[in-house]
Scaffold this active site. Structure first.
Site, PDB file in Angstrom:
ATOM      1  N   SER A  89      59.111 -35.280   2.478  1.00 43.62           N
ATOM      2  CA  SER A  89      59.564 -35.889   1.235  1.00 43.62           C
ATOM      3  C   SER A  89      58.785 -37.169   1.002  1.00 43.62           C
ATOM      4  O   SER A  89      58.318 -37.811   1.932  1.00 43.62           O
ATOM      5  CB  SER A  89      61.057 -36.202   1.284  1.00 43.62           C
ATOM      6  OG  SER A  89      61.272 -37.378   2.049  1.00 43.62           O
ATOM      7  N   LYS A  90      58.698 -37.523  -0.236  1.00 41.96           N
ATOM      8  CA  LYS A  90      57.936 -38.696  -0.630  1.00 41.96           C
ATOM      9  C   LYS A  90      58.518 -39.966   0.008  1.00 41.96           C
ATOM     10  O   LYS A  90      57.821 -40.779   0.566  1.00 41.96           O
ATOM     11  CB  LYS A  90      57.985 -38.793  -2.156  1.00 41.96           C
ATOM     12  CG  LYS A  90      57.305 -40.007  -2.699  1.00 41.96           C
ATOM     13  CD  LYS A  90      57.619 -40.172  -4.166  1.00 41.96           C
ATOM     14  CE  LYS A  90      57.244 -41.582  -4.566  1.00 41.96           C
ATOM     15  NZ  LYS A  90      57.769 -41.985  -5.826  1.00 41.96           N
ATOM     16  N   ARG A  91      59.840 -40.074  -0.077  1.00 49.48           N
ATOM     17  CA  ARG A  91      60.497 -41.287   0.387  1.00 49.48           C
ATOM     18  C   ARG A  91      60.241 -41.522   1.877  1.00 49.48           C
ATOM     19  O   ARG A  91      59.851 -42.598   2.290  1.00 49.48           O
ATOM     20  CB  ARG A  91      61.993 -41.173   0.118  1.00 49.48           C
ATOM     21  CG  ARG A  91      62.718 -42.474  -0.035  1.00 49.48           C
ATOM     22  CD  ARG A  91      64.138 -42.213  -0.509  1.00 49.48           C
ATOM     23  NE  ARG A  91      64.779 -41.172   0.303  1.00 49.48           N
ATOM     24  CZ  ARG A  91      65.333 -41.403   1.486  1.00 49.48           C
ATOM     25  NH1 ARG A  91      65.335 -42.592   2.003  1.00 49.48           N
ATOM     26  NH2 ARG A  91      65.894 -40.406   2.156  1.00 49.48           N
TER      27      ARG A  91
END
Ligand code: GLU
Length: 525
Positions: free
Chosen positions: A252-254
């Site tokens: 995931s990006k986060r």
């Protein structure tokens, strides 16, 4: 004939994990002399499809992954957009209704919800009672008289198993008792993903459905649809997750950004932003992130390095080979060697691939690839004047392995292209090295020595500096840093004599004069 496909939804960006999936499809098709198809899953599309698809197509083109059929290139099975194939899905839904594999369902959301809650309370898996099912015209009329509207549901088996052999997972079994009657068509007549996907795979003559593991649990219902429609079932291959570094969670990006904040990755993390700032690019948080392919194009990675790294996320040639050219990947790719375990996406490792590929890249190609970055940064005109080519080649040679990505050239070459009076100084380095009268006196003296140098080349400049150090009885550190700051503005960079040679004699003297004047002015205040 092998035919594989990648079926992106037009989201506005190309996810790096998606590229891994697409790459395996692409390689498998190439390996078998088959075709790779791009199909656009845009049935639920709210936004402008063309706009949201453009970055995806651009990403594939940048990576050199061509598609044989699909958007822009067309093909014999057009259209390749699901939004344009609604009639075909409706026809398939009708066929399923006619053959008794699907039914009209008149239950309201509240009624379904009540059933679901009852199942939860009794701790049993929810399976719809089919209480509002209509299979005949009379049954339909009865529910419609009550003013109910309908969806179309699959009449899924309720006992036994769905068994199939997945090329990666091996023999897989799903119990029908755990499956639910899936909605394939909404009240407004539009059709849902599972039906559309199966119909398309059949109509586009897809032989191998190679996709992410999260679709494994969708496979039984898709096989049911395919078999009920009398289709040949494609070979399924479910690829392992592309996980976050050091974990089994999906990328995931986060999380990746958090990982990039780690000190080890500081440079990598800041990299894109530095380059983006320099080229005056307004980056949206959407595209400017290391999960999205744009990030790599923006910072100047080599597509071959990215593909090489991605192919190893779930596949290997043997236990040791890491570096593989595209040709080698195509010649050797097989689904048998795809692993079941999640593959961790490690930016640091990708960075190492990039580094190796960059060092191997012939100078001419490196020069050509770096030029657009300087042009975007406004340091070189477009088209580039002819003297830029040889100069840039010299700079790149001098940078050696300091250049890790193409965008680095902006940081390393900026001062070679600005006018003498516009060169910027690294203030900290300036104050450290030019803050004392002794340092300025030495620089003044060395300027006089340089002024009489006749042959302006690396060996002569090198000798001049060393002779100067010997006759002044100083350490080289007392002069070399001051000269670098005076002529490049920076505290670090490529070899100093290369820098002096590239800047040229007149500019070097002018820059030293400017620096001395500035330092004198500062010391006076
Ligand atoms: N559009 C689907 C996705 O992006 C494709 C699924 C499939 O490959 O069947 O997940």
């Amino acid at each position: 004939m092998v035919r594989t496909r990648f079926a992106p939804s037009p989201t506005g960006y190309l996810h790096i994990g998606g590229v891994r999936t697409a790459l395996f499809n692409w390689l498998y098709a190439k390996r078998h002399g088959g075709q790779f198809i791009l199909r656009i899953d845009d049935t639920d599309q709210q936004r402008n499809v063309e706009e949201a698809l453009a970055p995806i197509l651009h990403g594939f083109r940048w990576l050199g992954m061509d598609w044989d059929e699909g958007p822009e290139v067309g093909g014999p099975y057009e259209p390749y957009y699901q939004s344009e194939r609604l009639e075909r899905y409706q026809q398939a839904a009708q066929q399923l209704l006619d053959s008794g594999h699907a039914y009209y369902d008149y239950a309201t959301p509240e009624e379904l919800d009540a059933e679901r809650k009852a199942a939860d309370a009794e701790k049993r898996p929810f399976q719809y009672s089919r209480k509002y099912m209509a299979e005949t015209a009379e049954e339909r009329a009865k529910w419609e008289a009550e003013g109910r509207s309908h969806v179309v549901r699959l009449k899924m088996p309720r006992e036994g198993v769905c068994a199939f052999t997945d090329s990666v997972r091996g023999d897989v079994e799903f119990q029908w008792s755990k499956e639910n009657d899936l909605v394939i068509q909404r009240a407004d007549g539009t059709c849902l993903y599972h039906l559309a996907s199966v119909v398309d795979d059949y109509d586009l003559k897809i032989t191998h459905v190679i996709r992410a593991e999260e679709h494994l649990s969708n496979t039984p219902r898709q096989i049911f649809i395919g078999q009920s429609l009398g289709f040949d079932i494609p070979q399924y291959a479910h690829l392992p997750y592309v996980a976050e570094p050091g974990s089994k969670n999906k990328l995931s990006k986060r999380k990746l950004e958090k990982y990039l904040k780690n000190a080890d990755f500081k440079r990598l993390n800041e990299h894109g932003q530095v380059i983006a700032d320099q080229i005056g690019l307004t980056t949206s948080a959407e595209t400017f992130n290391p999960v999205i392919v744009d990030f790599y194009e923006l910072t100047g990675y080599l597509p071959a390095a990215i593909l090489n790294y991605l192919v190893l996320l779930g596949w290997s040639l043997d236990d040791k080979t890491e570096d593989l050219s595209i040709e080698e990947m195509i010649a050797n790719f097989s689904l048998e060697r795809v692993t079941k375990a999640p593959a961790s996406f490690d930016c640091k490792k990708l960075w190492a691939f990039q580094d190796r590929y960059m060092q191997k890249l012939p100078l001419k190609q490196k020069t050509a690839a770096c030029l657009p970055y300087l042009q975007k940064a406004g340091l070189v005109a477009d088209p580039a004047p002819c003297e830029v080519g040889p100069k840039l080649t010299r700079i790149i040679e001098a940078c050696g392995d300091r250049l890790k990505v193409m965008g680095d050239i902006i940081a390393y070459a900026d001062y070679f292209f600005v006018a003498d009076e516009e060169m910027k100084y690294d203030e900290k380095a300036f104050n450290k090295r030019l803050g004392s009268p002794e340092a300025l006196a030495l620089l003044t003296k060395f300027r006089a020595t340089l002024a009489v140098v006749e042959t302006w080349d690396v060996p002569t400049l090198d000798k001049t500096m060393h002779d100067f150090v010997a006759s002044e009885e100083i350490k080289i550190g007392e002069i070399i840093h001051a000269v670098r700051i005076a002529t490049t503005g920076q505290g670090v960079g490529p070899g100093l004599f290369d820098c002096l040679d590239i800047v040229g004699k007149d500019s070097c003297l002018a820059r030293i004069d400017r620096t001395l004047a500035l330092a004198a002015e500062r010391n006076a205040t």
